[in-house]
Design a protein around this motif. Structure first.
Motif, PDB file in Angstrom:
ATOM      1  N   GLN A 281       0.824  -1.208   0.000  1.00 38.33           N
ATOM      2  CA  GLN A 281       0.000   0.000   0.000  1.00 38.33           C
ATOM      3  C   GLN A 281       0.860   1.261   0.000  1.00 38.33           C
ATOM      4  OE1 GLN A 281      -2.484  -0.579   3.439  1.00 38.33           O
ATOM      5  NE2 GLN A 281      -4.039  -1.687   2.282  1.00 38.33           N
ATOM      6  N   VAL A 282       1.905   1.263   0.801  1.00 38.01           N
ATOM      7  CA  VAL A 282       2.804   2.421   0.861  1.00 38.01           C
ATOM      8  C   VAL A 282       3.505   2.612  -0.478  1.00 38.01           C
ATOM      9  CG1 VAL A 282       4.928   3.302   1.913  1.00 38.01           C
ATOM     10  CG2 VAL A 282       3.126   2.367   3.364  1.00 38.01           C
ATOM     11  N   ASP A 283       3.964   1.540  -1.082  1.00 42.71           N
ATOM     12  CA  ASP A 283       4.633   1.632  -2.378  1.00 42.71           C
ATOM     13  C   ASP A 283       3.686   2.185  -3.446  1.00 42.71           C
ATOM     14  OD1 ASP A 283       6.960   0.669  -1.266  1.00 42.71           O
ATOM     15  OD2 ASP A 283       6.714  -1.377  -2.048  1.00 42.71           O
ATOM     16  N   ALA A 284       2.438   1.741  -3.439  1.00 38.22           N
ATOM     17  CA  ALA A 284       1.450   2.236  -4.404  1.00 38.22           C
ATOM     18  C   ALA A 284       1.195   3.725  -4.185  1.00 38.22           C
ATOM     19  CB  ALA A 284       0.153   1.453  -4.288  1.00 38.22           C
ATOM     20  N   HIS A 285       1.077   4.126  -2.937  1.00 37.44           N
ATOM     21  CA  HIS A 285       0.866   5.539  -2.619  1.00 37.44           C
ATOM     22  C   HIS A 285       2.062   6.375  -3.080  1.00 37.44           C
ATOM     23  CE1 HIS A 285      -0.231   9.142  -0.408  1.00 37.44           C
ATOM     24  NE2 HIS A 285       0.979   9.137   0.131  1.00 37.44           N
ATOM     25  N   ASN A 286       3.258   5.915  -2.769  1.00 32.03           N
ATOM     26  CA  ASN A 286       4.468   6.650  -3.138  1.00 32.03           C
ATOM     27  C   ASN A 286       4.616   6.760  -4.649  1.00 32.03           C
ATOM     28  OD1 ASN A 286       5.128   7.094  -0.479  1.00 32.03           O
ATOM     29  ND2 ASN A 286       6.620   5.444  -0.376  1.00 32.03           N
TER      30      ASN A 286
ATOM     31  N   ALA B 115       3.629  12.035  -9.730  1.00 31.26           N
ATOM     32  CA  ALA B 115       2.682  12.655 -10.660  1.00 31.26           C
ATOM     33  C   ALA B 115       1.925  13.796  -9.977  1.00 31.26           C
ATOM     34  CB  ALA B 115       1.705  11.620 -11.204  1.00 31.26           C
ATOM     35  N   LEU B 116       1.536  13.602  -8.733  1.00 30.88           N
ATOM     36  CA  LEU B 116       0.828  14.654  -8.005  1.00 30.88           C
ATOM     37  C   LEU B 116       1.714  15.871  -7.799  1.00 30.88           C
ATOM     38  CD1 LEU B 116      -1.026  12.523  -5.300  1.00 30.88           C
ATOM     39  CD2 LEU B 116      -2.032  13.663  -7.279  1.00 30.88           C
ATOM     40  N   LEU B 117       2.980  15.634  -7.507  1.00 31.34           N
ATOM     41  CA  LEU B 117       3.917  16.737  -7.304  1.00 31.34           C
ATOM     42  C   LEU B 117       4.145  17.510  -8.605  1.00 31.34           C
ATOM     43  CD1 LEU B 117       5.834  18.207  -5.407  1.00 31.34           C
ATOM     44  CD2 LEU B 117       7.576  16.535  -5.981  1.00 31.34           C
TER      45      LEU B 117
END
Length: 55
Positions: free
Chosen positions: A22-27, A32-34
């Motif tokens: 989950q953390v890897d997917a979020h990271n 792209a968000l940045l």
């Protein structure tokens, strides 16, 4: 007793594995968000400069 400890260790390893996924997917989404946030900020700054020039 050892069997119970081994079972708990295995359960914890599974939880950690899922959490890491989950953390890897979020990271992975953060870059792209940045980039998007930086582009919006640059566009806003260009607008401010254009407004300043018209005043």
């Amino acid at each position: 007793m050892k069997r119970e400890i081994d079972s708990q260790e295995q359960t914890l390893r599974e939880y950690v594995g899922r959490s890491k996924a989950q953390v890897d997917a979020h990271n992975a989404k953060l870059e792209a968000l940045l980039i998007e946030a930086i582009a919006r900020r640059r566009k806003a700054l260009v607008g401010i400069d254009a407004l300043k020039d018209r005043i």
